[in-house]
Write a protein that holds these residues in place. Structure first.
Motif, PDB file in Angstrom:
ATOM      1  N   SER A   1      45.730   8.917  58.849  1.00 13.90           N
ATOM      2  CA  SER A   1      46.276  10.134  59.435  1.00 13.90           C
ATOM      3  C   SER A   1      45.227  10.900  60.221  1.00 13.90           C
ATOM      4  O   SER A   1      44.054  10.870  59.919  1.00 13.90           O
ATOM      5  CB  SER A   1      46.835  11.018  58.308  1.00 13.90           C
ATOM      6  OG  SER A   1      46.806  12.361  58.697  1.00 13.90           O
ATOM      7  N   ASP A   2      45.684  11.595  61.224  1.00 12.36           N
ATOM      8  CA  ASP A   2      44.794  12.352  62.085  1.00 12.36           C
ATOM      9  C   ASP A   2      44.767  13.824  61.706  1.00 12.36           C
ATOM     10  O   ASP A   2      44.225  14.639  62.411  1.00 12.36           O
ATOM     11  CB  ASP A   2      45.288  12.213  63.536  1.00 12.36           C
ATOM     12  CG  ASP A   2      44.202  11.602  64.392  1.00 12.36           C
ATOM     13  OD1 ASP A   2      43.193  11.154  63.829  1.00 12.36           O
ATOM     14  OD2 ASP A   2      44.377  11.595  65.625  1.00 12.36           O
ATOM     15  N   GLN A   3      45.410  14.146  60.577  1.00 11.64           N
ATOM     16  CA  GLN A   3      45.516  15.549  60.205  1.00 11.64           C
ATOM     17  C   GLN A   3      44.305  16.024  59.425  1.00 11.64           C
ATOM     18  O   GLN A   3      43.787  15.285  58.596  1.00 11.64           O
ATOM     19  CB  GLN A   3      46.736  15.720  59.314  1.00 11.64           C
ATOM     20  CG  GLN A   3      47.820  16.475  60.003  1.00 11.64           C
ATOM     21  CD  GLN A   3      48.998  16.691  59.081  1.00 11.64           C
ATOM     22  OE1 GLN A   3      48.911  16.515  57.873  1.00 11.64           O
ATOM     23  NE2 GLN A   3      50.088  17.070  59.683  1.00 11.64           N
ATOM     24  N   TYR A   4      43.891  17.268  59.681  1.00  8.44           N
ATOM     25  CA  TYR A   4      42.879  17.861  58.817  1.00  8.44           C
ATOM     26  C   TYR A   4      43.581  18.410  57.590  1.00  8.44           C
ATOM     27  O   TYR A   4      44.665  18.989  57.675  1.00  8.44           O
ATOM     28  CB  TYR A   4      42.130  18.978  59.548  1.00  8.44           C
ATOM     29  CG  TYR A   4      41.340  18.429  60.698  1.00  8.44           C
ATOM     30  CD1 TYR A   4      40.310  17.533  60.466  1.00  8.44           C
ATOM     31  CD2 TYR A   4      41.648  18.770  62.016  1.00  8.44           C
ATOM     32  CE1 TYR A   4      39.600  16.993  61.504  1.00  8.44           C
ATOM     33  CE2 TYR A   4      40.939  18.233  63.063  1.00  8.44           C
ATOM     34  CZ  TYR A   4      39.915  17.338  62.805  1.00  8.44           C
ATOM     35  OH  TYR A   4      39.222  16.809  63.836  1.00  8.44           O
ATOM     36  N   PHE A   5      42.944  18.245  56.444  1.00  7.23           N
ATOM     37  CA  PHE A   5      43.584  18.592  55.189  1.00  7.23           C
ATOM     38  C   PHE A   5      42.535  19.205  54.266  1.00  7.23           C
ATOM     39  O   PHE A   5      42.574  20.379  53.934  1.00  7.23           O
ATOM     40  CB  PHE A   5      44.178  17.305  54.605  1.00  7.23           C
ATOM     41  CG  PHE A   5      44.951  17.484  53.345  1.00  7.23           C
ATOM     42  CD1 PHE A   5      46.090  18.284  53.318  1.00  7.23           C
ATOM     43  CD2 PHE A   5      44.563  16.816  52.182  1.00  7.23           C
ATOM     44  CE1 PHE A   5      46.814  18.429  52.141  1.00  7.23           C
ATOM     45  CE2 PHE A   5      45.284  16.959  51.006  1.00  7.23           C
ATOM     46  CZ  PHE A   5      46.410  17.773  50.983  1.00  7.23           C
ATOM     47  N   TYR A   6      41.538  18.397  53.952  1.00  7.16           N
ATOM     48  CA  TYR A   6      40.430  18.830  53.105  1.00  7.16           C
ATOM     49  C   TYR A   6      39.186  18.163  53.692  1.00  7.16           C
ATOM     50  O   TYR A   6      39.236  17.009  54.110  1.00  7.16           O
ATOM     51  CB  TYR A   6      40.689  18.386  51.653  1.00  7.16           C
ATOM     52  CG  TYR A   6      39.672  18.888  50.675  1.00  7.16           C
ATOM     53  CD1 TYR A   6      39.432  20.258  50.519  1.00  7.16           C
ATOM     54  CD2 TYR A   6      38.929  17.996  49.898  1.00  7.16           C
ATOM     55  CE1 TYR A   6      38.483  20.709  49.618  1.00  7.16           C
ATOM     56  CE2 TYR A   6      37.989  18.453  48.990  1.00  7.16           C
ATOM     57  CZ  TYR A   6      37.770  19.811  48.854  1.00  7.16           C
ATOM     58  OH  TYR A   6      36.836  20.261  47.976  1.00  7.16           O
ATOM     59  N   ALA A   7      38.060  18.894  53.720  1.00  6.70           N
ATOM     60  CA  ALA A   7      36.911  18.436  54.521  1.00  6.70           C
ATOM     61  C   ALA A   7      36.186  17.220  53.958  1.00  6.70           C
ATOM     62  O   ALA A   7      35.326  16.664  54.626  1.00  6.70           O
ATOM     63  CB  ALA A   7      35.932  19.594  54.730  1.00  6.70           C
ATOM     64  N   ARG A   8      36.517  16.795  52.739  1.00  6.70           N
ATOM     65  CA  ARG A   8      35.935  15.525  52.273  1.00  6.70           C
ATOM     66  C   ARG A   8      36.530  14.349  53.061  1.00  6.70           C
ATOM     67  O   ARG A   8      35.886  13.311  53.227  1.00  6.70           O
ATOM     68  CB  ARG A   8      36.111  15.366  50.756  1.00  6.70           C
ATOM     69  CG  ARG A   8      35.354  14.203  50.170  1.00  6.70           C
ATOM     70  CD  ARG A   8      34.912  14.354  48.705  1.00  6.70           C
ATOM     71  NE  ARG A   8      35.773  15.172  47.908  1.00  6.70           N
ATOM     72  CZ  ARG A   8      36.934  14.768  47.354  1.00  6.70           C
ATOM     73  NH1 ARG A   8      37.359  13.531  47.549  1.00  6.70           N
ATOM     74  NH2 ARG A   8      37.640  15.593  46.623  1.00  6.70           N
ATOM     75  N   TRP A   9      37.759  14.496  53.567  1.00  7.77           N
ATOM     76  CA  TRP A   9      38.389  13.500  54.455  1.00  7.77           C
ATOM     77  C   TRP A   9      37.804  13.642  55.857  1.00  7.77           C
ATOM     78  O   TRP A   9      37.302  12.697  56.424  1.00  7.77           O
ATOM     79  CB  TRP A   9      39.867  13.758  54.632  1.00  7.77           C
ATOM     80  CG  TRP A   9      40.871  13.370  53.622  1.00  7.77           C
ATOM     81  CD1 TRP A   9      41.976  12.609  53.886  1.00  7.77           C
ATOM     82  CD2 TRP A   9      40.952  13.741  52.249  1.00  7.77           C
ATOM     83  NE1 TRP A   9      42.728  12.493  52.743  1.00  7.77           N
ATOM     84  CE2 TRP A   9      42.132  13.159  51.729  1.00  7.77           C
ATOM     85  CE3 TRP A   9      40.148  14.487  51.402  1.00  7.77           C
ATOM     86  CZ2 TRP A   9      42.529  13.308  50.407  1.00  7.77           C
ATOM     87  CZ3 TRP A   9      40.535  14.643  50.084  1.00  7.77           C
ATOM     88  CH2 TRP A   9      41.706  14.051  49.604  1.00  7.77           C
TER      89      TRP A   9
END
Ligand SMILES: *Cc1c(COP(=O)(O)O)cnc(C)c1O
Length: 387
Positions: A43-51
């Motif tokens: 996914s290209d979504q930002y969610f949590y900065a560890r991803w």
């Protein structure tokens, strides 16, 4: 927010440079957001900065482009990137053929941790294609090399290794930290993964730690949703910002590192106290022809032996004013450090019988900085004495 909406130059209050986004969490879309890394992988979504994080993502895009790769995944350090790669590729019962001279932390990780986890490791002189071929068995998944190898600056022939890897159905990973993408782009030669410690030439100023793996989009997604998220070695946005600024001047700095290193290598070669000088740009380097084929820039690292090893190291520590007696490499300031062979071969390179053939009793590893070559040479003369 999607990563296509990175607030690039001019996007945010007309800023010309990349905003430094510290946010570790992002507004989630309840329709598409999932709580598991496995669901977030592609996914290209930002969610949590560890991803992922927009500032880190901008650096990843630039590094992928610099290496001519599809995707890049950044890590907190070079070692975090390398351990993530090894864990992503290798399972218990499988086998890796690894260069017997690599960054010492990698050798120790493979020898101590991978073997404890039931992964077979063969340490091989990877400058010999025959030795690599002979070490490949039915369980081999990966060939892991470093070129030039720290600290003996031995090269591997990447085109030949890539041919062997693809013929035998094995993956090829290359630590290209010393070469940098200015010198060599291993993915274009047939490697499957290229790794950098961003703490070295790419960051370039010794003020940030970081690492990266550049590879195909599918392999990057697997690394991101697996070892990046689970081992947790994510790069901080602050470090990403600093490293990205270093990357902007990489080609200029590498040209200067190379010309300085060439001048210093010639000076050292002519010095009465100096024995062997190892630098890929010298015609005396045993693989100079390969270096010319594979490296568009010979980089800034020199290894040399000199009369009075440990005592000379002490004199350097006391007398040098421009060059610093310290570990690491790729900084704008020159760094020198003595590596006694006895110590190296009783420690990380115990399984590298060829190490002393290159290193003799010991080497000074010299990361030639961006100072004027005259000042560097004048400084060396303070420690070495006049020629
Ligand atoms: C420094 C270095 C590493 C490790 O990188 P860190 O950022 O210090 O973890 C790996 N490979 C090479 C060739 C290095 O010089």
């Amino acid at each position: 927010m999607s990563s296509d909406d990175i607030p690039y130059a001019g996007f945010w209050e007309g800023a010309l440079d990349l905003p430094l986004v510290f946010s570790n969490s992002f507004v989630a879309d309840p329709e598409t957001s999932r709580f598991s890394a496995a669901d977030m992988g592609g996914s290209d979504q930002y969610f949590y900065a560890r991803w992922s994080n927009p500032t880190v993502r901008a650096l990843e895009r630039e590094l992928a482009e610099a290496e001519g790769g599809e995707e890049a995944v950044c890590f907190a350090t070079g070692m975090a990137a390398i351990s993530a790669l090894l864990i992503s590729v290798l399972s218990s019962g499988e086998h890796v053929v690894m260069s017997d001279v690599c960054y010492a932390g990698v050798t120790e990780l493979a020898r101590d941790t991978l073997r404890r986890m039931g992964i077979g490791v063969s340490f091989v002189d990877t400058s010999s294609i025959g030795a690599v071929e002979a070490a490949i068995g039915p369980k081999t998944r990966l060939i892991y090399v470093e070129t030039p190898a720290n600290p003996i600056l031995r090269l591997c022939d990447l085109a030949a290794l890539a041919a062997v890897a693809s013929a035998r159905g094995v993956l090829l990973a290359v630590d290209s930290t010393i070469a940098t993408p200015i010198a060599t782009r291993p993915l274009g030669i047939g490697a499957d993964y290229v790794i950098h410690s961003l703490s070295k030439y790419i960051g370039g100023h010794g003020d940030a730690l970081g690492g990266v793996i550049v590879c195909s989009a599918a392999r990057a997604a697997k690394i991101r949703s697996g070892p990046l998220v689970h081992l947790g070695g994510a790069l901080s946005p602050m470090a990403a910002w600093i490293i990205r600024r270093g990357l902007a001047t990489l080609s200029l700095r590498m040209a200067r590192h190379e010309s300085n290193a060439m001048a210093v290598a010639r000076y050292l070669s002519a010095h009465r106290r100096v024995g062997r000088v190892i630098y890929p740009g010298l015609t005396e380097h045993p693989q100079h022809d390969l270096a010319k084929r594979q490296m568009r820039n010979f980089s800034g690292l020199i290894s040399f032996s000199a009369e009075g090893g440990a005592e000379l190291a002490e004199a350097m520590h006391r007398k040098l004013r421009v060059v610093r007696y310290a570990v690491s490499l790729g900084k704008h300031v020159s760094l020198i450090f003595h590596l006694p062979t006895e110590y190296m071969t009783s420690g990380p390179f115990a399984e590298a019988p060829s190490y002393s053939a290159w290193a003799g009793d010991g080497l000074f590893r010299f990361s030639v900085g961006l100072e004027s070559p005259e000042r560097i040479i004048e400084d060396l003369e303070r420690a070495l004495g006049p020629n």
